[in-house]
Design a protein around this motif. Sequence first.
Motif, PDB file in Angstrom:
ATOM      1  N   THR A   1      -1.024  71.107 -15.916  1.00 14.38           N
ATOM      2  CA  THR A   1      -0.921  70.343 -14.672  1.00 14.38           C
ATOM      3  C   THR A   1      -0.098  69.074 -14.857  1.00 14.38           C
ATOM      4  OG1 THR A   1      -3.072  71.136 -13.939  1.00 14.38           O
ATOM      5  CG2 THR A   1      -2.236  69.161 -12.869  1.00 14.38           C
ATOM      6  N   ASN A   2      -0.456  68.279 -15.859  1.00 15.17           N
ATOM      7  CA  ASN A   2       0.102  66.940 -16.007  1.00 15.17           C
ATOM      8  C   ASN A   2       1.518  66.913 -16.566  1.00 15.17           C
ATOM      9  OD1 ASN A   2      -2.526  66.473 -15.269  1.00 15.17           O
ATOM     10  ND2 ASN A   2      -3.058  65.273 -17.053  1.00 15.17           N
TER      11      ASN A   2
ATOM     12  N   LEU B   1       8.210  70.927 -13.599  1.00 22.05           N
ATOM     13  CA  LEU B   1       8.757  71.984 -12.748  1.00 22.05           C
ATOM     14  C   LEU B   1       8.982  71.500 -11.319  1.00 22.05           C
ATOM     15  CD1 LEU B   1       6.741  75.071 -14.029  1.00 22.05           C
ATOM     16  CD2 LEU B   1       9.124  74.479 -14.507  1.00 22.05           C
ATOM     17  N   VAL B   2       8.069  70.694 -10.800  1.00 22.86           N
ATOM     18  CA  VAL B   2       8.255  70.141  -9.451  1.00 22.86           C
ATOM     19  C   VAL B   2       9.470  69.215  -9.429  1.00 22.86           C
ATOM     20  CG1 VAL B   2       7.260  68.572  -7.728  1.00 22.86           C
ATOM     21  CG2 VAL B   2       5.869  70.408  -8.708  1.00 22.86           C
ATOM     22  N   SER B   3       9.588  68.356 -10.415  1.00 24.69           N
ATOM     23  CA  SER B   3      10.732  67.442 -10.471  1.00 24.69           C
ATOM     24  C   SER B   3      12.037  68.217 -10.540  1.00 24.69           C
ATOM     25  CB  SER B   3      10.608  66.514 -11.683  1.00 24.69           C
ATOM     26  OG  SER B   3       9.473  65.686 -11.541  1.00 24.69           O
TER      27      SER B   3
ATOM     28  N   ALA C   1       3.114  65.841  -0.056  1.00 25.04           N
ATOM     29  CA  ALA C   1       2.642  67.161  -0.445  1.00 25.04           C
ATOM     30  C   ALA C   1       1.291  67.033  -1.132  1.00 25.04           C
ATOM     31  CB  ALA C   1       3.638  67.815  -1.388  1.00 25.04           C
ATOM     32  N   CYS C   2       0.454  68.045  -0.923  1.00 25.71           N
ATOM     33  CA  CYS C   2      -0.853  68.034  -1.556  1.00 25.71           C
ATOM     34  C   CYS C   2      -1.330  69.461  -1.763  1.00 25.71           C
ATOM     35  CB  CYS C   2      -1.854  67.243  -0.727  1.00 25.71           C
ATOM     36  SG  CYS C   2      -2.044  67.911   0.908  1.00 25.71           S
ATOM     37  N   ARG C   3      -2.183  69.616  -2.724  1.00 25.83           N
ATOM     38  CA  ARG C   3      -2.750  70.929  -3.033  1.00 25.83           C
ATOM     39  C   ARG C   3      -3.727  71.355  -1.931  1.00 25.83           C
ATOM     40  NH1 ARG C   3      -4.239  70.771  -8.730  1.00 25.83           N
ATOM     41  NH2 ARG C   3      -5.224  68.884  -8.026  1.00 25.83           N
ATOM     42  N   ASN C   4      -4.544  70.423  -1.466  1.00 21.04           N
ATOM     43  CA  ASN C   4      -5.572  70.702  -0.475  1.00 21.04           C
ATOM     44  C   ASN C   4      -5.133  70.109   0.869  1.00 21.04           C
ATOM     45  OD1 ASN C   4      -7.898  70.177   1.216  1.00 21.04           O
ATOM     46  ND2 ASN C   4      -9.193  70.648  -0.554  1.00 21.04           N
TER      47      ASN C   4
ATOM     48  N   ASP D   1       1.064  73.123  -4.753  1.00 18.70           N
ATOM     49  CA  ASP D   1       0.199  73.204  -5.926  1.00 18.70           C
ATOM     50  C   ASP D   1       1.105  73.306  -7.141  1.00 18.70           C
ATOM     51  OD1 ASP D   1      -1.530  73.821  -7.986  1.00 18.70           O
ATOM     52  OD2 ASP D   1      -2.572  75.416  -6.899  1.00 18.70           O
ATOM     53  N   VAL D   2       1.113  72.293  -7.992  1.00 20.17           N
ATOM     54  CA  VAL D   2       2.011  72.264  -9.149  1.00 20.17           C
ATOM     55  C   VAL D   2       1.714  73.366 -10.152  1.00 20.17           C
ATOM     56  CG1 VAL D   2       2.393  69.778  -8.903  1.00 20.17           C
ATOM     57  CG2 VAL D   2       0.678  70.604 -10.531  1.00 20.17           C
ATOM     58  N   GLU D   3       0.575  74.033 -10.014  1.00 27.62           N
ATOM     59  CA  GLU D   3       0.188  75.128 -10.897  1.00 27.62           C
ATOM     60  C   GLU D   3       0.678  76.482 -10.382  1.00 27.62           C
ATOM     61  OE1 GLU D   3      -1.695  75.126 -13.915  1.00 27.62           O
ATOM     62  OE2 GLU D   3      -1.029  73.056 -13.771  1.00 27.62           O
ATOM     63  N   ASP D   4       1.332  76.498  -9.241  1.00 28.17           N
ATOM     64  CA  ASP D   4       1.724  77.745  -8.586  1.00 28.17           C
ATOM     65  C   ASP D   4       3.229  77.727  -8.305  1.00 28.17           C
ATOM     66  OD1 ASP D   4       2.193  79.840  -6.808  1.00 28.17           O
ATOM     67  OD2 ASP D   4       0.381  79.469  -5.640  1.00 28.17           O
ATOM     68  N   ASP D   5       3.981  78.545  -9.037  1.00 24.60           N
ATOM     69  CA  ASP D   5       5.438  78.564  -8.875  1.00 24.60           C
ATOM     70  C   ASP D   5       5.869  78.928  -7.455  1.00 24.60           C
ATOM     71  OD1 ASP D   5       5.633  77.867 -11.530  1.00 24.60           O
ATOM     72  OD2 ASP D   5       6.149  79.880 -12.225  1.00 24.60           O
ATOM     73  N   THR D   6       5.143  79.832  -6.818  1.00 30.67           N
ATOM     74  CA  THR D   6       5.460  80.202  -5.435  1.00 30.67           C
ATOM     75  C   THR D   6       5.255  79.011  -4.515  1.00 30.67           C
ATOM     76  OG1 THR D   6       4.844  82.501  -5.848  1.00 30.67           O
ATOM     77  CG2 THR D   6       4.896  81.791  -3.547  1.00 30.67           C
ATOM     78  N   SER D   7       4.210  78.256  -4.733  1.00 28.42           N
ATOM     79  CA  SER D   7       3.947  77.070  -3.924  1.00 28.42           C
ATOM     80  C   SER D   7       5.071  76.047  -4.084  1.00 28.42           C
ATOM     81  CB  SER D   7       2.603  76.456  -4.334  1.00 28.42           C
ATOM     82  OG  SER D   7       2.350  75.281  -3.609  1.00 28.42           O
TER      83      SER D   7
END
Length: 101
Positions: free
Chosen positions: A78-79, A85-87, A2-5, A31-37
């Motif tokens: 981000t960090n 949240l991703v984990s 997975a990647c943001r870009n 994108d770890v900054e985007d809950d929808t993502s």
Amino acid sequence: MACRNLKKGEQALFELQSKNLKGTLSLLQLDVEDDTSITQAVSTVADQFNRLDVLVNNAASAAPNSSGRTKLNQIFSTNVIGATLVSEAFIPLLLKSESPY
């Protein structure tokens, strides 16, 4: 993977696939900054694979274009928050793996 870009991700995927590595690697946007993502990424993995064998969370930011409180908030968001949240979101799929890592 997975990647943001996605454009950068496609380049990385091509480079990894050219090394004839064992296993299967696919690409999705996250994108770890985007809950929808995050939600969409988990849903995509669940729909396509019904499990996740490996989660390596290396999203990070040094916030080079910020300073002071803004910089610290961006770095922490981000960090720390994004990574957590991703984990948390992927744990149920990891638990479906025979050998989660």
